[in-house]
Write a protein that holds these residues in place. Structure first.
Motif, short mmCIF file in Angstrom:
data_model
loop_
_atom_site.label_atom_id
_atom_site.label_comp_id
_atom_site.label_asym_id
_atom_site.label_seq_id
_atom_site.Cartn_x
_atom_site.Cartn_y
_atom_site.Cartn_z
N MET A 152 11.35 -29.64 -12.84
CA MET A 152 12.09 -28.94 -11.79
C MET A 152 13.28 -28.19 -12.37
O MET A 152 13.66 -27.13 -11.88
CB MET A 152 12.55 -29.93 -10.72
N ALA A 153 13.86 -28.71 -13.44
CA ALA A 153 14.99 -28.02 -14.07
C ALA A 153 14.57 -26.67 -14.62
O ALA A 153 15.33 -25.70 -14.55
CB ALA A 153 15.57 -28.89 -15.20
N ARG A 154 13.38 -26.58 -15.18
CA ARG A 154 12.89 -25.30 -15.67
C ARG A 154 12.79 -24.28 -14.54
O ARG A 154 13.18 -23.13 -14.69
CB ARG A 154 11.51 -25.47 -16.33
N HIS A 155 12.23 -24.71 -13.41
CA HIS A 155 12.11 -23.80 -12.28
C HIS A 155 13.48 -23.40 -11.74
O HIS A 155 13.67 -22.28 -11.26
CB HIS A 155 11.26 -24.43 -11.17
N ALA A 156 14.44 -24.32 -11.81
CA ALA A 156 15.79 -23.99 -11.36
C ALA A 156 16.41 -22.91 -12.23
O ALA A 156 17.05 -21.98 -11.74
CB ALA A 156 16.67 -25.25 -11.35
N THR A 157 16.22 -23.02 -13.56
CA THR A 157 16.77 -22.00 -14.45
C THR A 157 16.07 -20.66 -14.24
O THR A 157 16.69 -19.60 -14.28
CB THR A 157 16.64 -22.41 -15.92
N HIS A 158 14.75 -20.70 -14.00
CA HIS A 158 14.01 -19.47 -13.74
C HIS A 158 14.50 -18.79 -12.46
O HIS A 158 14.55 -17.56 -12.38
CB HIS A 158 12.51 -19.76 -13.62
N PHE A 159 14.87 -19.60 -11.48
CA PHE A 159 15.22 -19.07 -10.16
C PHE A 159 16.67 -18.63 -10.08
O PHE A 159 17.00 -17.63 -9.43
CB PHE A 159 14.94 -20.11 -9.09
N TYR A 160 17.58 -19.38 -10.73
CA TYR A 160 19.00 -19.17 -10.48
C TYR A 160 19.75 -18.43 -11.59
O TYR A 160 20.73 -17.76 -11.31
CB TYR A 160 19.71 -20.52 -10.28
N SER A 161 19.38 -18.60 -12.84
CA SER A 161 20.31 -18.23 -13.90
C SER A 161 20.17 -16.80 -14.35
O SER A 161 19.12 -16.18 -14.23
CB SER A 161 20.13 -19.17 -15.10
N GLY A 216 13.41 -14.17 -17.85
CA GLY A 216 13.49 -12.80 -18.31
C GLY A 216 12.67 -11.82 -17.51
O GLY A 216 11.52 -12.10 -17.16
N ARG A 217 13.26 -10.69 -17.18
CA ARG A 217 12.60 -9.58 -16.50
C ARG A 217 11.96 -10.00 -15.18
O ARG A 217 10.91 -9.48 -14.78
CB ARG A 217 11.53 -8.95 -17.40
N THR A 218 12.57 -10.94 -14.51
CA THR A 218 12.00 -11.44 -13.26
C THR A 218 12.02 -10.38 -12.17
O THR A 218 11.09 -10.30 -11.37
CB THR A 218 12.79 -12.68 -12.79
N ARG A 219 13.08 -9.57 -12.14
CA ARG A 219 13.17 -8.54 -11.11
C ARG A 219 12.02 -7.56 -11.23
O ARG A 219 11.39 -7.19 -10.24
CB ARG A 219 14.50 -7.82 -11.22
N HIS A 237 22.37 -15.59 -3.43
CA HIS A 237 21.87 -16.07 -4.71
C HIS A 237 23.02 -16.15 -5.70
O HIS A 237 23.63 -15.14 -6.01
CB HIS A 237 20.80 -15.12 -5.24
N PRO A 238 23.36 -17.36 -6.20
CA PRO A 238 24.49 -17.47 -7.13
C PRO A 238 24.16 -16.83 -8.47
O PRO A 238 23.03 -16.89 -8.95
CB PRO A 238 24.68 -18.98 -7.28
N LYS A 239 25.18 -16.20 -9.07
CA LYS A 239 25.00 -15.59 -10.38
C LYS A 239 25.51 -16.57 -11.43
O LYS A 239 26.72 -16.72 -11.62
CB LYS A 239 25.77 -14.28 -10.46
N LEU A 240 24.59 -17.23 -12.07
CA LEU A 240 24.95 -18.26 -13.04
C LEU A 240 24.79 -17.72 -14.45
O LEU A 240 23.80 -17.09 -14.77
CB LEU A 240 24.07 -19.50 -12.85
N PHE A 295 14.77 -9.57 4.09
CA PHE A 295 15.48 -10.85 4.03
C PHE A 295 15.59 -11.35 2.59
O PHE A 295 16.60 -11.95 2.21
CB PHE A 295 14.76 -11.90 4.89
N LYS A 296 14.56 -11.08 1.79
CA LYS A 296 14.62 -11.47 0.38
C LYS A 296 15.71 -10.71 -0.34
O LYS A 296 16.46 -11.29 -1.15
CB LYS A 296 13.27 -11.22 -0.28
N ALA A 297 15.83 -9.41 -0.06
CA ALA A 297 16.88 -8.61 -0.67
C ALA A 297 18.26 -9.10 -0.23
O ALA A 297 19.20 -9.18 -1.04
CB ALA A 297 16.70 -7.14 -0.30
N ILE A 298 18.39 -9.45 1.04
CA ILE A 298 19.65 -9.98 1.55
C ILE A 298 20.01 -11.28 0.85
O ILE A 298 21.17 -11.51 0.47
CB ILE A 298 19.58 -10.20 3.08
N TYR A 299 19.01 -12.14 0.64
CA TYR A 299 19.26 -13.42 -0.03
C TYR A 299 19.80 -13.19 -1.44
O TYR A 299 20.81 -13.79 -1.85
CB TYR A 299 17.99 -14.25 -0.09
N TYR A 300 19.14 -12.32 -2.20
CA TYR A 300 19.55 -12.12 -3.58
C TYR A 300 20.87 -11.37 -3.68
O TYR A 300 21.60 -11.53 -4.67
CB TYR A 300 18.45 -11.38 -4.35
#
Length: 421
Positions: free
Chosen positions: A393-402, A287-290, A350-353, A341-346
């Motif tokens: 690691m699954a928690r970090h994956a959800t924080h990063f991708y979803s 939540g509110r990561t951006r 960056h997949p929108k899950l 480069f970070k903006a380009i990545y996102y």
């Protein structure tokens, strides 16, 4: 929502495990070499600082490894699935405890992963899920070890070169080893995150390259700015670190992190996150990561500018004449390039899950391709399914991708509240 299956352990996983232990041993060997050089030349202060960083990093990593070992042993069915498949785990608790006290737990985890991977990949034995489980833990431990030792050590070596205005071979070796360790951590960690993506959203190596570039371009100027500040005001660098670290730990606490399974372990995690944030952004909550990312980078950019300006004002203009202006212009440019480069990545990679917490009646069964359902990690379940899921690691994956959407049906309309990660 259906539970996706995990990728099988492959030869690439085995290669990553082998290269990981090689980088660990090379980094450790270079540390010992540098410490020996400092001691033999009578630089006892630098010797003490370097050894202190090595010991602190090792203790922190061993503590995480031991906490995770205790957590995993309490999971129903875990011992049965790991029986006889590893050097470190199993029922030999006292031996495992002794290995961690002797600071060998992390190395034994590497050996365990290689042994289990060899049995699965080469001998075609069972245990693929557990081999993947071990590699995920190693990836997270490498991340912690990198920011507890490699990043501070890289800062120290740059500072020593600036302070003495000399560059020895051993210092170049240490800087190279630390840089390789950081680079490998970035690639390995991103690869572990990608393993939790459903097949429909698998990313290519180009995404890993962009991910590596923006991390490298953001971490390098930060390390350089801290080293430059320390070269002119060495007595204030400890106060600067402790002040920022304390603020970061409080911020992690305010985000209500839930990475560990015990209160003491969670505070250890928050303290480590504070250290990581001193060098690089690391998402720890949903939540509110951006917004949090913008706040962090604004703060770090301002802090880095202050450090760089302080160095410029207090530097020795004669000794630094050959490189001062170049660094003063290049470091901010590199950092801004990293943000680009970070903006380009996102924006592009960056997949929108879409991972809805509750699926209410009336929602369409077929979602657009841009909204791919993320794996159901079932964090609230205390039991293991037929597959070993590395919840950490699954928690970090959800924080990063979803993307998390809370969807409610009203009388005539559906109201969607979006919190993008």
């Amino acid at each position: 929502m259906e539970r996706s299956t995990f990728s099988k352990y492959s030869w690439i996983d085995f290669v990553f495990s082998v290269v990981g232990v090689c980088t660990f041993l090379v980094d450790w060997g270079s540390d010992v070499w540098v410490a020996t050089e400092f001691y033999c030349r009578g630089d006892f202060f630098w010797f003490g600082v370097l050894v202190g960083l090595m010991v602190l990093s090792s203790v922190v990593v061993q503590m995480f490894s031991w906490f995770w070992l205790k957590y995993d042993r309490e999971l129903p069915g875990f011992r049965a699935q790991t029986r006889g498949g590893t050097v470190l785990f199993g029922d030999k608790v006292k031996l495992s405890c002794l290995l961690h006290v002797l600071q060998l737990g992390f190395l034994c985890r590497h050996i365990s992963a290689i042994r289990q991977g060899f049995r699965v990949w080469w001998r075609k034995e069972e245990g693929s899920e557990y081999a993947v489980y071990l590699t995920h833990d190693l990836s997270m431990l490498r991340l912690i070890e990198t920011f507890c030792e490699s990043a501070p050590q890289l800062t120290l070596m740059i500072y020593v070169m600036l302070h003495t205005n000399k560059a020895r071979t051993v210092q170049f070796v240490s800087i190279t080893a630390s840089t390789i360790s950081i680079a490998w951590m970035v690639v390995d960690y991103h690869r572990s995150l990608r393993s939790f993506l459903p097949d429909k959203a698998k990313q290519g190596w180009c995404s890993s390259l962009i991910y590596f570039l923006w991390n490298l371009l953001l971490i390098a100027p930060r390390v350089a700015a801290v080293a430059l500040f320390a070269s002119v005001l060495p007595r204030y660098i400890a106060a600067h670190f402790l002040m920022l670290w304390f603020v970061f730990v409080l911020w992690a606490w305010r985000q209500k992190t839930d990475f560990m399974d015990s209160a003491s372990g969670e505070w250890l995690y928050r303290a480590t996150v504070g250290l990581i944030w001193y060098f690089s952004w690391f998402n720890v909550a949903e939540g509110r990561t951006r917004g949090r990312s913008v706040i962090y980078h604004t703060f770090i950019t301002t802090d880095g500018g202050i450090l760089l300006a302080t160095w410029w004002c207090y530097r020795d203009s004669v000794q630094t004449e050959s490189y001062a202006l170049t660094l003063f212009i290049t470091l901010p440019f590199i950092y801004l390039l990293g943000l680009l480069f970070k903006a380009i990545y996102y924006c592009c990679f960056h997949p929108k899950l879409w991972r809805p917490p509750v699926r209410e009646p009336g929602l369409p069964d077929d979602l657009p391709d841009a909204e791919v359902t993320c794996r159901d990690f079932s964090f609230q379940d205390d039991t293991l399914s037929s597959q070993l899921l590395n919840k950490r690691m699954a928690r970090h994956a959800t924080h990063f991708y979803s993307e998390q959407r809370v969807i409610r049906n009203t009388d005539d309309t559906n109201t969607a509240e979006l919190s993008q990660l």
